[in-house]
Write a protein that holds these residues in place. Structure first.
Motif, PDB file in Angstrom:
ATOM      1  N   LEU A  39     -40.426  -1.797 -15.843  1.00  0.00           N
ATOM      2  CA  LEU A  39     -40.135  -2.018 -17.258  1.00  0.00           C
ATOM      3  C   LEU A  39     -38.681  -2.443 -17.388  1.00  0.00           C
ATOM      4  CD1 LEU A  39     -41.942   1.107 -18.717  1.00  0.00           C
ATOM      5  CD2 LEU A  39     -42.764  -1.244 -18.633  1.00  0.00           C
ATOM      6  N   LEU A  40     -38.405  -3.298 -18.353  1.00  0.00           N
ATOM      7  CA  LEU A  40     -37.047  -3.813 -18.514  1.00  0.00           C
ATOM      8  C   LEU A  40     -36.229  -2.949 -19.459  1.00  0.00           C
ATOM      9  CD1 LEU A  40     -37.957  -7.601 -18.663  1.00  0.00           C
ATOM     10  CD2 LEU A  40     -37.251  -6.231 -16.695  1.00  0.00           C
ATOM     11  N   GLU A  41     -36.777  -1.842 -19.877  1.00  0.00           N
ATOM     12  CA  GLU A  41     -36.052  -0.876 -20.717  1.00  0.00           C
ATOM     13  C   GLU A  41     -36.632   0.498 -20.429  1.00  0.00           C
ATOM     14  OE1 GLU A  41     -37.107  -1.228 -24.852  1.00  0.00           O
ATOM     15  OE2 GLU A  41     -39.127  -1.918 -24.383  1.00  0.00           O
ATOM     16  N   CYS A  43     -38.685   3.479 -21.361  1.00  0.00           N
ATOM     17  CA  CYS A  43     -39.758   3.589 -22.341  1.00  0.00           C
ATOM     18  C   CYS A  43     -40.440   4.952 -22.307  1.00  0.00           C
ATOM     19  CB  CYS A  43     -40.832   2.534 -22.053  1.00  0.00           C
ATOM     20  SG  CYS A  43     -40.305   0.873 -22.397  1.00  0.00           S
ATOM     21  N   CYS A  72     -41.378   2.999 -32.126  1.00  0.00           N
ATOM     22  CA  CYS A  72     -42.573   2.598 -31.405  1.00  0.00           C
ATOM     23  C   CYS A  72     -42.580   1.088 -31.225  1.00  0.00           C
ATOM     24  CB  CYS A  72     -43.822   3.052 -32.148  1.00  0.00           C
ATOM     25  SG  CYS A  72     -44.231   2.088 -33.606  1.00  0.00           S
ATOM     26  N   VAL A  73     -43.462   0.607 -30.379  1.00  0.00           N
ATOM     27  CA  VAL A  73     -43.477  -0.823 -30.084  1.00  0.00           C
ATOM     28  C   VAL A  73     -44.260  -1.626 -31.119  1.00  0.00           C
ATOM     29  CG1 VAL A  73     -43.171  -0.466 -27.605  1.00  0.00           C
ATOM     30  CG2 VAL A  73     -45.476  -0.611 -28.556  1.00  0.00           C
ATOM     31  N   GLY A  74     -44.752  -0.950 -32.159  1.00  0.00           N
ATOM     32  CA  GLY A  74     -45.500  -1.645 -33.209  1.00  0.00           C
ATOM     33  C   GLY A  74     -44.659  -2.732 -33.864  1.00  0.00           C
ATOM     34  N   PHE A  80     -38.929  -6.665 -29.157  1.00  0.00           N
ATOM     35  CA  PHE A  80     -38.219  -6.772 -27.907  1.00  0.00           C
ATOM     36  C   PHE A  80     -37.841  -8.224 -27.712  1.00  0.00           C
ATOM     37  CE2 PHE A  80     -37.759  -7.247 -23.344  1.00  0.00           C
ATOM     38  CZ  PHE A  80     -37.039  -6.126 -22.995  1.00  0.00           C
ATOM     39  N   TYR A  81     -36.559  -8.444 -27.526  1.00  0.00           N
ATOM     40  CA  TYR A  81     -36.098  -9.782 -27.167  1.00  0.00           C
ATOM     41  C   TYR A  81     -34.904  -9.577 -26.248  1.00  0.00           C
ATOM     42  CZ  TYR A  81     -35.098 -14.747 -27.471  1.00  0.00           C
ATOM     43  OH  TYR A  81     -34.896 -16.064 -27.145  1.00  0.00           O
ATOM     44  N   THR A  82     -35.187  -9.582 -25.000  1.00  0.00           N
ATOM     45  CA  THR A  82     -34.279  -9.180 -23.911  1.00  0.00           C
ATOM     46  C   THR A  82     -33.892  -7.708 -24.000  1.00  0.00           C
ATOM     47  OG1 THR A  82     -32.175  -9.726 -24.976  1.00  0.00           O
ATOM     48  CG2 THR A  82     -33.277 -11.490 -23.745  1.00  0.00           C
ATOM     49  N   LYS A  83     -33.880  -7.168 -25.197  1.00  0.00           N
ATOM     50  CA  LYS A  83     -33.606  -5.747 -25.398  1.00  0.00           C
ATOM     51  C   LYS A  83     -34.482  -5.269 -26.551  1.00  0.00           C
ATOM     52  CE  LYS A  83     -29.277  -6.999 -25.714  1.00  0.00           C
ATOM     53  NZ  LYS A  83     -27.838  -7.053 -26.021  1.00  0.00           N
ATOM     54  N   ARG A  84     -34.514  -3.966 -26.757  1.00  0.00           N
ATOM     55  CA  ARG A  84     -35.297  -3.413 -27.859  1.00  0.00           C
ATOM     56  C   ARG A  84     -34.433  -3.332 -29.114  1.00  0.00           C
ATOM     57  NH1 ARG A  84     -40.444  -3.074 -28.656  1.00  0.00           N
ATOM     58  NH2 ARG A  84     -40.598  -2.637 -26.411  1.00  0.00           N
ATOM     59  N   PHE A  85     -34.969  -3.803 -30.215  1.00  0.00           N
ATOM     60  CA  PHE A  85     -34.268  -3.667 -31.494  1.00  0.00           C
ATOM     61  C   PHE A  85     -35.203  -3.027 -32.503  1.00  0.00           C
ATOM     62  CE2 PHE A  85     -32.548  -7.409 -29.382  1.00  0.00           C
ATOM     63  CZ  PHE A  85     -31.194  -7.147 -29.410  1.00  0.00           C
ATOM     64  N   PHE A  97     -30.905 -14.033 -34.282  1.00  0.00           N
ATOM     65  CA  PHE A  97     -32.163 -14.228 -33.560  1.00  0.00           C
ATOM     66  C   PHE A  97     -32.594 -15.676 -33.628  1.00  0.00           C
ATOM     67  CE2 PHE A  97     -32.152  -9.713 -34.103  1.00  0.00           C
ATOM     68  CZ  PHE A  97     -32.775  -9.236 -32.961  1.00  0.00           C
ATOM     69  N   ILE A 101     -38.238 -16.495 -33.983  1.00  0.00           N
ATOM     70  CA  ILE A 101     -38.441 -15.103 -34.383  1.00  0.00           C
ATOM     71  C   ILE A 101     -38.226 -14.963 -35.876  1.00  0.00           C
ATOM     72  CG2 ILE A 101     -37.449 -12.796 -34.179  1.00  0.00           C
ATOM     73  CD1 ILE A 101     -37.168 -13.318 -31.199  1.00  0.00           C
TER      74      ILE A 101
ATOM     75  N   LEU B  88     -27.587 -11.997 -27.484  1.00  0.00           N
ATOM     76  CA  LEU B  88     -28.859 -12.651 -27.205  1.00  0.00           C
ATOM     77  C   LEU B  88     -28.627 -13.992 -26.529  1.00  0.00           C
ATOM     78  CD1 LEU B  88     -30.785 -11.881 -30.512  1.00  0.00           C
ATOM     79  CD2 LEU B  88     -30.880 -10.694 -28.311  1.00  0.00           C
ATOM     80  N   TYR B  96     -38.566 -13.798 -22.932  1.00  0.00           N
ATOM     81  CA  TYR B  96     -37.614 -12.744 -23.296  1.00  0.00           C
ATOM     82  C   TYR B  96     -38.248 -11.665 -24.163  1.00  0.00           C
ATOM     83  CZ  TYR B  96     -33.958 -15.926 -21.664  1.00  0.00           C
ATOM     84  OH  TYR B  96     -33.165 -16.746 -20.906  1.00  0.00           O
ATOM     85  N   ARG B  97     -39.415 -11.977 -24.662  1.00  0.00           N
ATOM     86  CA  ARG B  97     -40.042 -10.995 -25.573  1.00  0.00           C
ATOM     87  C   ARG B  97     -40.896 -10.000 -24.819  1.00  0.00           C
ATOM     88  NH1 ARG B  97     -41.801 -14.149 -30.920  1.00  0.00           N
ATOM     89  NH2 ARG B  97     -41.845 -11.974 -31.546  1.00  0.00           N
ATOM     90  N   ASN B  99     -41.275  -6.985 -22.190  1.00  0.00           N
ATOM     91  CA  ASN B  99     -40.366  -5.950 -21.694  1.00  0.00           C
ATOM     92  C   ASN B  99     -40.713  -5.444 -20.309  1.00  0.00           C
ATOM     93  OD1 ASN B  99     -42.629  -4.510 -22.277  1.00  0.00           O
ATOM     94  ND2 ASN B  99     -41.549  -2.799 -23.244  1.00  0.00           N
ATOM     95  N   LEU B 100     -41.453  -6.289 -19.544  1.00  0.00           N
ATOM     96  CA  LEU B 100     -41.716  -5.824 -18.188  1.00  0.00           C
ATOM     97  C   LEU B 100     -41.678  -6.976 -17.208  1.00  0.00           C
ATOM     98  CD1 LEU B 100     -44.901  -6.763 -17.908  1.00  0.00           C
ATOM     99  CD2 LEU B 100     -45.304  -4.611 -19.059  1.00  0.00           C
ATOM    100  N   SER B 101     -41.522  -6.627 -15.964  1.00  0.00           N
ATOM    101  CA  SER B 101     -41.572  -7.657 -14.931  1.00  0.00           C
ATOM    102  C   SER B 101     -42.451  -7.140 -13.807  1.00  0.00           C
ATOM    103  CB  SER B 101     -40.167  -7.973 -14.424  1.00  0.00           C
ATOM    104  OG  SER B 101     -39.848  -7.093 -13.378  1.00  0.00           O
ATOM    105  N   PHE B 149     -51.905  -0.727 -27.865  1.00  0.00           N
ATOM    106  CA  PHE B 149     -51.061  -0.029 -28.814  1.00  0.00           C
ATOM    107  C   PHE B 149     -51.573  -0.190 -30.240  1.00  0.00           C
ATOM    108  CE2 PHE B 149     -47.636   0.554 -31.776  1.00  0.00           C
ATOM    109  CZ  PHE B 149     -47.140   1.781 -31.363  1.00  0.00           C
TER     110      PHE B 149
END
Lengths: 117, 1152
Positions: A39-41, A43, A72-74, A80-85, A97, A101, B88, B96-97, B99-101, B149
């Protein structure tokens, strides 16, 4: 019985925006038994309850990279765009952005408005 | 453009399986998150195709708006200047949207983990292909996450929206604080699904939740495990009579009320549960009322047990008060507003008693809806009628209207329909067409149909009541209660605002009873009382029920159980009673099982008992179909319905053995509901297990390792496959509802055997395997051993007439006193007018489903055999009676499930009371049937044989049952030889007794003057000193009837009969076939002699047995001898009964 209560509530994920509540089993970037997936963050992860396969996971949410709130990811709560916002931060910095988006969010806003009226 | 380039370069084809396999080797290896060959893997490639199409389309669009990127960069710059930079990237990328690789083989290789670069560059996928695939995989994983989800989010949203959600914490707190809590909420508040979950997530474990219906247990367990995210675990399970999903991990169990009661029988304090939730307590089922009573005592015994009652908002105080003022939490329901329209039926359209229902009021409502509401506005109609006959009348009329307007699809709904037909009400009607569902009160609570906007309430219900005097069930039409009326109305407001048409006046409504009559007030309490006794709950009369049944009703049940031998005179359980209380069936059927196992007739008895305990597999509607009834013909037995059921079951098992799932077609062709046969086979198995556990049956035949290792392995694989199929089925999501065709229902009930259902199912199983998975067949195979079953069937198929006669006798002893006698004038009546009489109910008829309804001649006394001796008196050797399972009064009193039996023989062998005159030519059985025998000689012979057989029968039964009670004790049972001999005797008696007699019911006047009554010293002087039939018991005069009690069921010479005065002079010369005795004897003396005098060989054996038994008493005298005081000689003599007779005779002659 009382102990049980604490145990289960201590591992509960709650979204600070929509109150979605669900138990989670792992927090981090490398959920167990996911093999090559990273995962890139960080979670909150649980086993995917809708899959018969025990080793499939489901990401419930994570923390906003800007305000640190737990979301939540809803689609209504975070993106998520490179990071969670979290959505609050997204709206605050909307201009930064990419237009894809922005357009998407605007469209969603329109749709939800139409739904209400 | 890109793909063109690729194709130019090499021959790479995305759709080629070969190319895909090469990519699989990189991305979907056996240790990867998704493995080649899995369901996800298949989904991925489907996704891949879609994704590529989407990308191509997007590429084409984006080439036009190329200037956007520059704009973005500008925007970014502007942002930088005004606010903090959130870091960004400048250029947008959908990647980029995500969140996993994912780390796959190519990356591992690139990282130089391994040296073997085996990929053949020239033919394998190039870097571009790998990159494409990787990107798609990431999107696929992301899509998958989003999908799961959103399911979760939707679930939580729905839970939150339930009215009960805001009471969540309150409920948990109440349960923590109080021992008993009542949660009252109306339809749609979510109590059944949510309350157990709230408790579960609050940390309670070992929760039991009872439901009145089996189907609810399954669907709730499924729903709640889904909602609590445990769909694939076993934390939430269910358990019903034959199946369950319970494991050691189960923390929340849904089960039926009856099953929890059974558990209490074994686990007095229910130690296995911490919380018991009783759902739908307001429905007031027998089991539920009883369960509440038991739990009430349990709450005081177990301080750690919590009890939650869940109810609709009906009569809540009753429940709260019953548990000492338990706190009540009331939750509003979620119903849309419903408009009530009172439309009483005008007098000229009121149905008169004999006539069919007038459909006009119902048609007017359909018309009204068509006028008032445009067809685009969806919303179906639900019409409540009282019974099946009413439904078909109205259905017919509505169908005519529907065919004409093409705006309605008319569907009946009641419990005697096949399950497939019942299922149709859930299907969707095409646009512009409404469903008109015509239902019994099954749709009031048991079946919930969404999408109903209009409700039509006839205000009537047919309810079963029990007449304890006639031992008869009665299905009568009543006005419903206000509570039911509201419940029916509520069905219109589940999915939107609705309208309820009431076909009665508001004043009628006000006059309705507030609540329906609880079941405990309406049914026979036999099984309940038996269960109470086995739970050790003491005197049933003093048990604190929530709403006590009438004392007379309890008394009737107790008396009945005593008659049946389940309770002794003190009201305690006998050994047979104990056994019966463990069997989840009627006492009558339980008795058959016990008798069958004692007489080595288990296989057919198991089948018959199971068949009589479930609904008939013969669908009413298809029996009117000539094709079905012709196909069924070979299954029919003119011995009686239980034999037809036995044949049917046997034939079905045979078909299953040969064709497996093909049995479904076989059943359809015969108009049989296969579900019932599955129920039978399951029940049969349960009965067998129960008999085994009570040592009435020998244990499992040593599961010999039949077949070699390969075969066994094959079977194991087969079983594993079946288990998988079952799991797959269970986890399959509800298949989409089918859209109904306008023609549906037009061909009426006749189509139940049509093929539409088959094709429908096939469509449902889109599994691709091409095979039609019949889940019942799968479960059947898992549960039963086919070869064992076939063997059992073979045993009961090749039944000789001897076995058949014995089986009949056992059935009859089980069914006794449920007997009926044909009316004497039946021979002159039409087939449809045949009349019968039971002891307490005259003029009953045979239910049209019975074999005797279509073939009544077999019940008539054959003409050539009969001799008319009077207007009503027919002499014959072949009189017959009917033994029946149920007597149910609907528009007429009907007998169902009948067997024909030889009258005199059976009566003498099973009746509780046989009275005779002096020479035994006149017998009265149970105070209502009179037998007149022609020849005194024959009469005596028959009676005497019967007495001897019965004595032995009782002895055998006692020994066998006693033995099973002591379980495995070394006590010698009945020898095989003795049993064979008894069976032989019984069969001989049943088949070969050729006595001419008349059989008739006594008239009321005759009954009044039936007995001599207790009499003077004269009769007392006739008392012999010993009763050799029951050594040790004295012959006593009967205090009411007069005469002498010979055995518990036979009273001699108590009938008021002119010949009685001469009883002492009725001596006739008689020679005993077994000894040299030849002298004039009275009937009684002769019987006494016969009972004690056996053929030489047998006498010896008997004496040996006796001697063995009495060794301890060290008496050297034969047990048959008794001390006899002769008044004439004034001496005490030790003599056998025969010797006593001889001795007395001496004095008589000497006096004369």
């Amino acid at each position: 019985m009382e102990q049980n209560t604490h145990q289960s509530s201590s591992k509960t994920f709650i979204c600070q925006l929509c109150d979605l509540t669900s138990p989670y089993s792992y927090y981090g970037q490398k959920p167990p038994n996911t093999r090559a997936i990273v995962l890139l963050e960080e979670c909150f992860v649980t086993r995917d309850p809708f899959s018969p396969d025990k080793e499939k996971f489901l990401v419930l949410g994570s923390t906003c990279s800007l305000c640190n709130s737990c979301v939540c990811v809803g689609q209504d709560c975070s993106l998520f765009y490179t990071k969670r916002f979290c959505m609050r931060c997204v709206n605050k910095h909307l201009d930064q952005f990419p237009h894809q988006i922005q357009a998407e969010l605007a469209k969603k806003k329109d749709r939800s408005k139409a739904g209400v009226s | 453009m890109e793909s063109d380039r690729k194709r130019d370069r090499r021959s790479w084809d995305w759709s080629s399986p070969h190319c895909r396999t090469q990519l699989d080797d990189i991305f979907f290896r056996h240790h990867d998150y998704i493995q080649a060959g899995s369901a996800e893997h298949r989904e991925f490639w489907t996704f891949f195709d879609r994704f590529q199409r989407f990308k191509t389309k997007k590429d084409m669009c984006s080439s036009e708006g190329g200037s956007r990127n520059a704009e973005d960069a500008k925007r970014k710059d502007k942002g930088k200047s005004s606010k903090m930079d959130i870091g960004l990237p400048v250029e947008y990328d959908a990647r980029y949207r995500i969140n996993l690789s994912v780390c796959t083989r190519d990356i591992e290789e690139r990282l130089g983990k391994t040296g073997h670069r085996s990929r053949d560059k020239s033919s394998g996928p190039g870097d571009q292909e790998i990159a494409d695939c990787r990107l798609t995989l990431l999107h696929f994983l992301d899509f998958w996450q989003k999908q799961s989800f959103s399911k979760l989010a939707k679930l939580r949203r729905e839970q939150k929206n339930l009215p009960i959600y805001q009471y969540r914490d309150k409920i948990v707190e109440l349960v923590r604080r109080h021992r008993v809590v009542v949660v009252a909420g109306d339809t749609g508040c979510g109590k059944s699904t949510q309350v157990p979950q709230y408790l579960l997530s609050a940390g309670f474990s070992y929760i039991a939740c009872t439901e009145p219906r089996r189907i609810a247990c399954i669907s709730l367990a499924k729903r709640v495990s889904f909602e609590s995210l445990n769909q694939y675990g076993s934390k939430v399970g269910y358990q019903i009579r034959f199946e369950g999903s319970r494991t050691t991990a189960t923390k929340l169990l849904f089960l039926t009320e009856g099953l929890l009661l059974r558990q209490i029988q074994h686990d007095r304090t229910l130690a296995q549960y911490q919380v018991v939730i009783v759902d739908e307590v307001h429905e007031r089922h027998l089991h539920c009322d009883f369960l509440l009573g038991v739990l009430r005592t349990l709450v005081s015994e177990r301080p750690d047990l919590c009890l939650v009652l869940m109810s609709a908002t009906i009569n809540i105080k009753l429940f709260s008060n019953y548990f000492g003022g338990a706190p009540v939490l009331q939750v509003p329901g979620r119903l849309f507003p419903i408009q009530v329209i009172y439309q009483p039926i005008p007098p000229e359209e009121q149905p008169s008693r004999s006539e069919k229902l007038d459909p006009r009021p119902y048609l007017r409502i359909l018309q009204g809806i068509d006028h008032r509401y445009p067809p685009e506005e969806r919303g179906d109609l639900l019409l409540f009628l009282s019974g099946v006959a009413e439904i078909s009348t109205i259905q017919e009329a509505c169908q005519v209207y529907a065919t004409h307007t093409r705006r309605w699809i008319v569907l009946p709904l009641h419990s005697t329909l096949s399950l497939a037909q019942q299922d149709k009400v859930f299907d969707i009607s095409p646009p512009g067409v409404r469903k008109c569902i015509i239902a019994t009160n099954i749709a009031e609570t048991s079946v919930t149909i969404d999408g109903v906007r209009f409700v039509v309430d006839s205000g009537k219900v047919k309810e079963m009541s029990f007449d304890p005097k006639a031992k008869m069930q009665r299905l009568q039409e009543f006005w419903i209660s206000r509570a039911s009326s509201e419940q029916r109305k509520g069905r219109a407001g589940r999915t939107g605002p609705g309208i309820c048409y009431r076909l009665y006046a508001e004043s009628d409504y006000d006059a309705f009873a507030p609540y329906p009559v609880p079941e405990i007030h309406r049914v026979a309490l036999d099984s309940l009382i038996l269960q109470m006794k086995s739970m050790g709950l003491g005197d049933p009369l003093s048990f604190v029920f929530i709403d006590p049944p009438p004392a007379s009703s309890i008394q009737t049940a107790v008396t009945y159980l005593k008659e049946q031998g389940a309770l002794d005179n003190n009201g305690d359980l006998t050994s047979i009673g104990n056994l019966l209380s463990q069997l989840p069936v009627d006492v009558v059927i339980g008795k058959m099982l016990v008798l069958g196992s004692v007489f080595n007739l288990v296989e057919p008895v198991l089948t018959v008992a199971a068949a009589l305990s479930v609904q008939s597999p013969f669908l009413r509607s298809s029996q009117q179909n000539p094709d079905c009834s012709t196909a069924c013909q070979p299954l029919h037995s003119n011995q009686g319905d239980p034999f037809t059921l036995l044949n049917t079951f046997n034939a079905w098992v045979e078909v299953k053995g040969e064709r497996g799932g093909g049995s479904r077609k076989w059943c359809r062709r015969r108009g049989l509901e296969e579900q019932r046969l599955y129920e039978m086979v399951n029940l049969r198995r349960q009965f067998r297990d129960l008999l085994r556990s009570h040592s009435l049956l020998e244990g499992e035949r040593n599961a010999a390792p039949d077949g070699d290792r390969g075969q066994r392995r094959e079977r194991l694989t087969e079983r594993r496959k079946l288990h998988q199929l079952k799991r797959d089925h269970e986890h399959q999501e509800k298949s989409k509802r089918k859209v109904l065709k306008l023609e549906e229902g037009q061909d009426g009930d006749m189509s139940s055997g049509s093929d539409t259902e088959d094709t429908r199912r096939r469509k449902k199983d889109k599994e691709g395997s091409g095979q039609d998975v019949d889940i019942q067949e799968v479960k059947f195979k898992l549960r039963h051993n086919m070869s064992e079953l076939q063997e059992a069937v073979t045993v009961s198929q090749d039944m000789s007439s001897r076995h058949q006669a014995l089986l009949k006798l056992l059935l009859c002893r089980g069914l006794y006193p449920q007997l009926a006698i044909p009316d004497e004038h039946n021979t002159t009546r039409k087939d449809s007018d045949q009349v019968f009489h039971t002891k307490n109910k005259q003029g009953v008829v045979i239910h049209p489903t019975s074999v005797f309804a279509s073939d009544p001649e077999v019940l008539h006394v054959p003409e050539h055999d009969a001799r008319e001796t009077g207007p009503d008196h027919k002499e014959s050797t072949k009189h017959q009676l009917l033994a029946f399972v149920t007597l149910l009064e609907t528009n007429k009193p009907y007998l169902s499930n009948c067997v024909r039996i030889p009258a005199l023989q059976t009566l003498l062998l099973v009746a509780n009371s046989v009275d005779s005159n002096a020479d035994c030519t006149r017998l009265v059985v149970d105070g209502w049937l009179e037998v007149e025998l022609k020849e005194p000689e024959e009469a005596l012979k028959v009676l005497s044989t019967a007495l001897t057989l019965r004595t032995e029968w009782e002895r055998v039964l006692q020994v066998q049952l006693g033995q099973s009670a002591q379980a495995e004790s070394a006590a010698p049972g009945v020898s095989r030889k003795a049993l064979e001999k008894l069976i032989d005797g019984l069969v001989r008696f049943l088949l070969y007794t050729e006595v001419i007699y008349c059989l008739q019911r006594l008239t009321a006047l005759q009954i009044q003057n039936l007995y001599i009554g207790p009499s003077s010293d004269l009769s007392r002087s006739k008392i012999p000193d010993v009763n050799p039939l029951f050594p040790g018991a004295k012959l006593k005069p009967h205090h009411i009837k007069g005469g002498l009690i010979v055995t518990s069921f036979f009273t001699y010479n108590c009938l008021a009969d002119s010949r009685d005065l001469y009883s002492e002079c009725l001596r006739t010369f008689w020679s005993c076939p077994n000894c040299d005795l030849y002298m004039p004897l009275t009937p009684l003396e002769r019987m006494t002699h016969e009972a004690s005098c056996r053929p030489a060989g047998e006498q010896q054996q008997l004496e040996e047995e006796e001697a063995g038994r009495e060794k301890a008493t060290s008496s050297s005298v034969s047990s048959l001898t008794r001390v006899f005081h002769c008044d004439v000689c004034n001496e005490d003599l030790t003599l056998t009964p025969t010797e006593i007779l001889k001795h007395k005779r001496q004095h008589m002659y000497s006096v004369k």
